[in-house]
Each structure stands twice: as structure tokens, then as C-alpha cells.
Design an enzyme around this catalytic site. Structure first.
Site, PDB file in Angstrom:
ATOM      1  N   HIS A  63      -0.139   0.149  -9.862  1.00  0.00           N
ATOM      2  CA  HIS A  63      -0.927  -0.747  -9.006  1.00  0.00           C
ATOM      3  C   HIS A  63      -1.354  -2.014  -9.783  1.00  0.00           C
ATOM      4  O   HIS A  63      -2.537  -2.317  -9.905  1.00  0.00           O
ATOM      5  CB  HIS A  63      -2.149  -0.015  -8.439  1.00  0.00           C
ATOM      6  CG  HIS A  63      -2.661  -0.626  -7.166  1.00  0.00           C
ATOM      7  ND1 HIS A  63      -3.165   0.106  -6.125  1.00  0.00           N
ATOM      8  CD2 HIS A  63      -2.749  -1.928  -6.754  1.00  0.00           C
ATOM      9  CE1 HIS A  63      -3.551  -0.689  -5.143  1.00  0.00           C
ATOM     10  NE2 HIS A  63      -3.305  -1.935  -5.512  1.00  0.00           N
TER      11      HIS A  63
ATOM     12  N   GLU B 143      -3.287   7.789  -5.488  1.00  0.00           N
ATOM     13  CA  GLU B 143      -3.519   7.022  -6.725  1.00  0.00           C
ATOM     14  C   GLU B 143      -4.798   7.497  -7.392  1.00  0.00           C
ATOM     15  O   GLU B 143      -5.744   7.847  -6.681  1.00  0.00           O
ATOM     16  CB  GLU B 143      -3.617   5.526  -6.401  1.00  0.00           C
ATOM     17  CG  GLU B 143      -2.294   4.961  -5.939  1.00  0.00           C
ATOM     18  CD  GLU B 143      -2.328   3.440  -5.730  1.00  0.00           C
ATOM     19  OE1 GLU B 143      -3.263   2.786  -6.231  1.00  0.00           O
ATOM     20  OE2 GLU B 143      -1.412   2.930  -5.086  1.00  0.00           O
TER      21      GLU B 143
ATOM     22  N   ARG C 150       0.832  -1.199   0.000  1.00  0.00           N
ATOM     23  CA  ARG C 150       0.000   0.000   0.000  1.00  0.00           C
ATOM     24  C   ARG C 150       0.865   1.246   0.000  1.00  0.00           C
ATOM     25  O   ARG C 150       1.899   1.297   0.705  1.00  0.00           O
ATOM     26  CB  ARG C 150      -0.901   0.029   1.253  1.00  0.00           C
ATOM     27  CG  ARG C 150      -2.170  -0.795   1.082  1.00  0.00           C
ATOM     28  CD  ARG C 150      -3.074  -0.220  -0.007  1.00  0.00           C
ATOM     29  NE  ARG C 150      -4.263  -1.011  -0.270  1.00  0.00           N
ATOM     30  CZ  ARG C 150      -4.375  -1.962  -1.196  1.00  0.00           C
ATOM     31  NH1 ARG C 150      -3.344  -2.278  -1.962  1.00  0.00           N
ATOM     32  NH2 ARG C 150      -5.521  -2.572  -1.394  1.00  0.00           N
TER      33      ARG C 150
HETATM   34  N1  LIG Z   1      -0.398  -4.248  -5.174  1.00  0.00           N
HETATM   35  C1  LIG Z   1      -1.505  -4.924  -5.226  1.00  0.00           C
HETATM   36  O1  LIG Z   1      -2.201  -4.947  -6.233  1.00  0.00           O
HETATM   37  C2  LIG Z   1      -1.928  -5.730  -4.043  1.00  0.00           C
HETATM   38  C3  LIG Z   1      -2.593  -6.937  -4.261  1.00  0.00           C
HETATM   39  C4  LIG Z   1      -2.975  -7.679  -3.155  1.00  0.00           C
HETATM   40  C5  LIG Z   1      -2.724  -7.219  -1.882  1.00  0.00           C
HETATM   41  N2  LIG Z   1      -2.115  -6.024  -1.715  1.00  0.00           N
HETATM   42  C6  LIG Z   1      -1.809  -5.532  -0.368  1.00  0.00           C
HETATM   43  O2  LIG Z   1      -0.760  -6.324   0.169  1.00  0.00           O
HETATM   44  C7  LIG Z   1      -0.796  -6.237   1.587  1.00  0.00           C
HETATM   45  C8  LIG Z   1      -0.571  -7.601   2.220  1.00  0.00           C
HETATM   46  O3  LIG Z   1      -1.627  -8.466   1.871  1.00  0.00           O
HETATM   47  P1  LIG Z   1      -1.729  -9.915   2.537  1.00  0.00           P
HETATM   48  O4  LIG Z   1      -2.804 -10.624   1.835  1.00  0.00           O
HETATM   49  O5  LIG Z   1      -0.408 -10.557   2.662  1.00  0.00           O
HETATM   50  O6  LIG Z   1      -2.254  -9.513   3.982  1.00  0.00           O
HETATM   51  P2  LIG Z   1      -2.182 -10.399   5.297  1.00  0.00           P
HETATM   52  O7  LIG Z   1      -3.181  -9.826   6.216  1.00  0.00           O
HETATM   53  O8  LIG Z   1      -2.230 -11.839   4.991  1.00  0.00           O
HETATM   54  O9  LIG Z   1      -0.725 -10.066   5.856  1.00  0.00           O
HETATM   55  C9  LIG Z   1      -0.382  -8.856   6.391  1.00  0.00           C
HETATM   56  C10 LIG Z   1       0.695  -9.092   7.415  1.00  0.00           C
HETATM   57  O10 LIG Z   1       1.131  -7.837   7.918  1.00  0.00           O
HETATM   58  C11 LIG Z   1       1.429  -8.034   9.285  1.00  0.00           C
HETATM   59  N3  LIG Z   1       1.467  -6.773   9.994  1.00  0.00           N
HETATM   60  C12 LIG Z   1       0.426  -6.060  10.495  1.00  0.00           C
HETATM   61  N4  LIG Z   1       0.892  -4.966  11.132  1.00  0.00           N
HETATM   62  C13 LIG Z   1       2.242  -5.007  11.033  1.00  0.00           C
HETATM   63  C14 LIG Z   1       3.271  -4.147  11.490  1.00  0.00           C
HETATM   64  N5  LIG Z   1       2.995  -3.049  12.195  1.00  0.00           N
HETATM   65  N6  LIG Z   1       4.540  -4.460  11.183  1.00  0.00           N
HETATM   66  C15 LIG Z   1       4.826  -5.579  10.475  1.00  0.00           C
HETATM   67  N7  LIG Z   1       3.889  -6.448  10.040  1.00  0.00           N
HETATM   68  C16 LIG Z   1       2.618  -6.154  10.309  1.00  0.00           C
HETATM   69  C17 LIG Z   1       0.317  -8.934   9.766  1.00  0.00           C
HETATM   70  O11 LIG Z   1       0.679  -9.585  10.956  1.00  0.00           O
HETATM   71  C18 LIG Z   1       0.186  -9.896   8.613  1.00  0.00           C
HETATM   72  O12 LIG Z   1       0.991 -11.038   8.805  1.00  0.00           O
HETATM   73  C19 LIG Z   1      -2.141  -5.588   1.907  1.00  0.00           C
HETATM   74  O13 LIG Z   1      -1.910  -4.220   2.173  1.00  0.00           O
HETATM   75  C20 LIG Z   1      -2.924  -5.698   0.625  1.00  0.00           C
HETATM   76  O14 LIG Z   1      -3.884  -4.711   0.496  1.00  0.00           O
HETATM   77  C21 LIG Z   1      -1.696  -5.277  -2.763  1.00  0.00           C
HETATM   78  O1  LIG Z   2      -7.978  -4.744  -7.744  1.00  0.00           O
HETATM   79  C1  LIG Z   2      -6.799  -4.438  -7.968  1.00  0.00           C
HETATM   80  O2  LIG Z   2      -6.314  -4.320  -9.068  1.00  0.00           O
HETATM   81  C2  LIG Z   2      -5.837  -4.208  -6.796  1.00  0.00           C
HETATM   82  C3  LIG Z   2      -6.084  -5.152  -5.683  1.00  0.00           C
HETATM   83  C4  LIG Z   2      -5.135  -5.037  -4.528  1.00  0.00           C
HETATM   84  O3  LIG Z   2      -4.737  -3.762  -4.214  1.00  0.00           O
HETATM   85  C5  LIG Z   2      -5.710  -5.722  -3.335  1.00  0.00           C
HETATM   86  O4  LIG Z   2      -5.587  -5.199  -2.240  1.00  0.00           O
HETATM   87  O5  LIG Z   2      -6.244  -6.825  -3.497  1.00  0.00           O
END
Ligand SMILES: NC(=O)c1ccc[n+]([C@@H]2O[C@H](COP(=O)([O-])OP(=O)(O)OC[C@H]3O[C@@H](n4cnc5c(N)ncnc54)[C@H](O)[C@@H]3O)[C@@H](O)[C@H]2O)c1
Ligand SMILES: O=C(O)CC[C@@H](O)C(=O)O
Length: 525
Positions: A278, A260, A231
Site C-alpha cells: 500500500h 491489510e 482498493r
Molecule cells: N494505493 C494508494 O495508496 C491510494 C492512494 C490514493 C487513492 N487511492 C484510492 O484510489 C481510488 C481512486 O481515487 P480517486 O482520487 O481517483 O477517486 P475519484 O473519486 O476521483 O475517482 C473515482 C472514480 O471511480 C468512478 N467509479 C465509481 N463507481 C464506479 C464503477 N462502478 N465503475 C467504474 N467506475 C466507477 C467514479 O465515477 C470516479 O470517476 C480510491 O479508491 C482511493 O481510495 C489509493
Molecule cells: O495514507 C496512505 O498511505 C494511503 C492513502 C491512500 O490509500 C488513500 O486512499 O489516500
């Protein structure tokens, strides 16, 4: 038939699944917030990705909305407290795009290690700058993982396959899970000091905002390369730019930005800076996965009441839902009964399940009791917002499970603590389906809590029922059913009458004035 709006670009599988499950669906993307506000009132469900911002304003206009489904993980584009306050369930699809996003992080790590975007641009510009692009190997380098959840653990697995050493900072990572993942659990300062590459995989929270601040970036190893596919807001972008300009940071790759769409940024054009718009979740596989998942979850909820991956409500599988349905009806009635009968502020509520009820998922039963209780004061309360309202009002909620059967094969008991002491009601299911009250304030009384009712506490004495019948008859109120319970002969008795017409305050006052009556009040279910 429930109706869903898909308001962001989504794989066609989503619409197909909605239709197959008996849900009407409109796909209208690219609407402005004003345009969305104008149409959202017609829909029971809203399926989104990241473009639609589900703000309080949109939710206020969404008078029929029951569920928001996010085809993806992050729900920072949904005002969850506002959705909860309106009783709207918010669901996401926490696993559908994890592999894809982890692969994007690895792709960006390679892009940084070998300066692929700049080398590509230079080569295609006809420069053939072989000596300009000296890369680094990933093998034997240390990858610092901030956040070791779904995506972080897949990244760790792939990085170990590349023969990297992985150190992880995640306060919720147990030592056992770290061993299972093959990573070394460290504190943040150790990670910053040791990592050659840092990759972020946490949600954006108050604790993680600017986790890579100017101060923390200064603690990193010279030449560190940083990847953020999680994020925007996890890294201080100005400090990152300064670190790249000074050469302390060897490279940075961002898929996500504070603002964004990022149409401009001081980072753009900085050497060793790589960016994507993204794209973390943007593969055909991931988009099919999340579209199928979100449509299945939302259709389950709208058609059969199943709740999966909700962020503001306990889960309830489509198999559990029909079993729990009669219990939820019973729980709601018991909650409503204590809400109507208990006077003054309530400090705590205990919800006890006994016998067969103790084998079930208790959270929905608790939610239904609280909804029944809170609805006495506001008809916008449902199972989603009731627990939040209870918390807001400082009501302590206790759940008790007692697998041993008592007088009934299944029982739900609700006890509230009032200024006047504890008040308890209990109910069972007849034939596993029909909710019945079986105990009221310590007195055994059996009644179907439905429609208009009259509750009376009186001294058990001859002649009272005749006088009561006459009073109701003279007021033109017909008695449907009559339920009587008493502590002991000649002691306190409870009468619960179902009546065909509402009991007016005047009639309740007339009943209260009858000899021997201690309390009389109208109830409605
Ligand atoms: N770029 C994209 O398109 C995209 C796609 C999917 C997910 N994401 C983002 O990726 C991130 C991770 O997703 P995920 O499915 O692995 O989530 P998840 O909830 O499985 O994992 C997140 C991890 O972060 C840890 N965490 C929470 N607070 C913390 C802190 N202060 N310091 C260190 N670790 C901490 C949690 O314990 C957890 O293990 C999310 O922000 C999600 O929105 C982005
Ligand atoms: O929908 C997307 O393209 C981004 C999704 C991603 O940010 C997520 O948190 O799953």
C-alpha cells in the site's frame, strides 16, 4: 483551545500547522483500539492516515470529537454513518496524493511489462538470466482504465504520453470529459475484451466490489496484465491467482489487498505477480501535501467553522463562515421554534431564503434549521447529523431561493407541513448580525428568540394583558420583553414573552385557564 490527536505517522508539517493556527496537538501513533478508546475523549479532532480504524466503538468513546481528518483519499477506515450519527465531520484530502498514486500505477505497469522485480532478484542472485525475461512494449498497447476520476485521469494522461491507447469504463464519465481526457469511453465488457493492461481507480463500493470477478477475468484478453493501486476487494484474489497459474493472466501488480496488512497471501511467490505494501501515496511530496491540507482543513473547522472536503457535510469556506454565522444562528432559532410549536408528525419542511440571504450558500442554513428542529427531541443533534436524522424520519426537505427582496432586505422562512396544515415562521437579521423573528404563523410579530419564553395565542380583548401580568407576578415570574402581534383588531393575537425564570407546566396551565386564551406554552432557546 481545541485539541487534536494525530494517531498515524504523518509529516511533521501537520503538527506545525495545527500549532501555528492555535490548535493544541498530540502525536501518539501505534495505539491499539483499546488504548485509543481510553484517550480519545480528550480530543476535538483526530487526524489519521489509513492505520487508525475509526470504528463506532471509538466514536462512542470520543465524547468531545468534532472532526476526523483523513490525510489521504480513501475513508474506508472511518465508519462515516456512525460519525454522522454522532455529529462528527469527516474530511479527506482528495487531491494531495493523486499524482503520486497515478505514478505508482504507471511504475507497476512498467514493472509488469519488463518483469523488473523478478529480473532484479535473479540478477542479484548472480544468475544473469538474459533469455528468461522477455518483456513487452507499452507503445501502441491498449490500457483499460476502470474509474476515470482524479487518479484515473492522471494515469490516462501519462499513458497517452507513452503512446498507449486508453479505453475507460466509468459510468459517471461524460462523453465531453472523455474527449477532453483523450480516452475512449466504453462499457466494461468492451474494456475487458480489448485491454492489454487494466488499471483500477475506483473506490470500493457495493458496485465495484469484485469488479474483476472470476467471470469478468475470464472475459479478458489472454496475457492481460492487471494493476490495482486503488482498493483491495476490487479484484477476486483467488480468481486472480487461478488466472496467473493458468497463464491466461500475463501479470498482476497489487498495491492493495482485501486484508491489510497483507502478511501472507496465496498470491505471494506466484510468477509474474508483483506487490507493494500500500505504497501508492508514499512519496515525500504527497505526504507533505496531505499533511498540510488535512491540518489546514481541520484547523479552519475547529477555529473558524470553515468546512472543506467534508464527506458528511456541505462545504463552507473560511471566508463564507463568518458571513453565514449569524444566519446559522437565526436558522437554528427558527428551526427550534417550529420544532417546539408544531405538534404531531411533520411530513415536509421548506427552507426559503430571500433577498441578501439568497446570495449565500444555502446548505449550511438548511443544516442549521434542521439541527434546531431536531434538537427539540435530542440534544446530541448538530448540523452534521441533523440532515441524516431528518432523512431517517422521512422528512422531505425543500430549499427555495428567492433573490427578490420583500419587506426585509434579508429573510429566512421555514414552513413545516403538519397533520393540521402548513405552519410558517420567518426571521431576519437586524444590522446583518442580530437574529429576529418577524413572522409567526402568518402574524407579524417581532421578537428576539432567546432564553425562556412564553408563547400565547388569545382572543384580542381588553384586560387580558393585565390578567396575564398578575398571574405571572403571583408566580414570581418576571417579564423581560413583551412582543405582541395580531391578525386584526378583536381577532387572534399572539404574545411572545421573554421571562427571567423557566415557565413551569403548572404556570403554563394557569395561563391557559385565563379567559380568551387558546394556547399557552413554554419555549426555550
Ligand atoms: N494505493 C494508494 O495508496 C491510494 C492512494 C490514493 C487513492 N487511492 C484510492 O484510489 C481510488 C481512486 O481515487 P480517486 O482520487 O481517483 O477517486 P475519484 O473519486 O476521483 O475517482 C473515482 C472514480 O471511480 C468512478 N467509479 C465509481 N463507481 C464506479 C464503477 N462502478 N465503475 C467504474 N467506475 C466507477 C467514479 O465515477 C470516479 O470517476 C480510491 O479508491 C482511493 O481510495 C489509493
Ligand atoms: O495514507 C496512505 O498511505 C494511503 C492513502 C491512500 O490509500 C488513500 O486512499 O489516500
Amino acid at each position: 483551545m481545541p485539541k487534536v490527536l494525530i494517531s498515524d505517522k504523518m509529516d511533521p508539517k501537520a503538527a506545525q500547522i495545527f500549532r501555528e493556527r492555535g490548535v493544541e496537538v498530540d502525536e501518539i501513533t501505534g495505539k491499539t483500539p483499546e488504548e485509543l478508546k481510553a484517550i480519545i475523549g480528550q480530543y476535538d479532532g483526530l487526524a489519521i492516515r489509513s492505520s487508525t480504524k475509526v470504528t463506532k466503538e471509538i466514536l462512542d468513546a470520543a465524547t468531545n470529537l468534532k472532526v476526523v481528518g483523513r490525510a489521504g483519499i480513501g475513508v474506508d477506515n472511518v465508519d462515516i454513518p456512525a460519525a454522522s450519527a454522532r455529529g462528527v465531520v469527516v474530511m479527506n484530502t482528495p487531491f494531495g496524493n493523486s499524482i503520486t498514486t497515478a505514478e505508482h500505477a504507471i511504475a507497476l505497469m512498467f514493472a509488469l511489462a519488463r518483469q523488473l522485480p523478478e529480473a532484479d532478484a535473479s540478477t542479484q542472485a548472480g544468475k544473469w538470466e538474459k533469455n528468461r525475461f522477455m518483456g513487452v512494449e507499452l507503445t501502441a498497447k491498449t490500457l483499460g482504465l476502470i474509474g476515470a476520476g482524479n487518479i484515473g485521469s492522471i494515469v490516462a494522461d501519462r499513458a497517452r504520453g507513452l503512446k498507449m491507447k486508453v479505453v475507460a469504463f466509468d459510468p459517471f464519465l461524460t462523453p465531453e470529459r472523455a474527449i477532453e481526457m483523450g480516452v475512449e469511453k466504453v462499457d466494461l465488457d468492451t474494456l475487458l475484451a480489448r485491454a492489454d493492461f487494466i488499471t483500477l481507480h475506483t473506490p470500493l463500493t457495493d458496485q465495484t466490489r469484485n469488479i474483476l470477478s472470476a467471470e469478468n477475468l475470464a472475459k479478458t484478453k489472454k496475457g492481460v496484465r492487471i494493476i490495482n493501486c486503488a482498493r483491495g476487494g476490487l479484484i477476486d484474489e483467488a480468481a486472480l491467482k487461478a488466472g496467473l497459474d493458468s497463464g491466461h493472466i500475463g501479470g498482476a501488480a497489487l498495491d492493495v489487498f482485501v486484508t491489510e496488512p497483507a502478511k501472507e497471501s496465496p498470491l505471494f511467490g506466484t510468477p509474474n505477480f508483483v506487490s507493494t505494501p500500500h505504497l501508492g501515496a508514499s512519496t515525500t511530496e504527497a505526504q507533505v501535501n496531505v499533511a498540510i491540507q488535512v491540518a489546514e482543513q481541520m484547523a479552519d473547522f475547529l477555529v473558524s467553522g470553515g468546512v472543506t472536503n467534508a464527506l458528511n457535510m456541505p462545504s463552507l469556506s473560511a471566508e463564507e463562515a463568518p458571513k453565514l454565522k449569524p444566519y446559522m444562528a437565526l436558522a437554528e432559532k427558527l428551526g427550534s421554534l417550529v420544532g417546539q410549536l408544531a405538534h404531531g408528525a411533520l411530513s415536509s419542511i421548506s427552507i426559503e431564503v430571500e433577498g441578501a440571504a439568497a446570495e449565500l450558500n444555502q446548505k449550511p442554513i438548511t443544516g442549521a434549521v434542521l439541527a434546531g428542529l431536531m434538537r427539540v427531541h435530542s440534544d446530541t443533534v448538530n448540523m452534521v447529523n441533523a440532515p441524516f436524522l431528518a432523512k431517517e424520519r422521512g422528512l422531505e426537505v425543500r430549499e427555495v431561493r428567492n433573490e427578490r427582496e420583500g419587506d426585509y432586505h434579508t429573510l429566512v422562512r421555514v414552513t413545516v407541513r403538519t397533520e393540521a396544515g402548513d405552519r410558517s415562521v420567518a426571521g431576519t437579521l437586524f444590522g446583518n448580525q442580530a437574529p429576529r423573528l418577524v413572522e409567526l404563523f402568518g402574524i407579524k410579530v417581532e421578537a428576539d428568540l432567546a432564553g425562556h419564553m412564553l408563547y400565547i395565542v388569545n382572543e384580542d380583548a381588553p384586560g387580558f394583558i393585565g390578567r396575564l401580568g398578575t398571574t405571572l407576578g403571583e408566580a414570581g415570574v418576571n417579564i423581560g420583553t413583551f412582543h405582541l402581534g395580531r391578525r386584526n383588531a378583536g381577532g387572534e393575537a399572539i404574545l411572545l414573552l421573554s421571562v427571567d425564570e423557566p415557565v413551569t407546566p403548572e404556570l403554563a396551565a394557569q395561563v391557559r385557564a385565563l379567559p380568551g386564551v387558546r394556547t399557552a406554552m413554554a419555549l426555550a432557546f
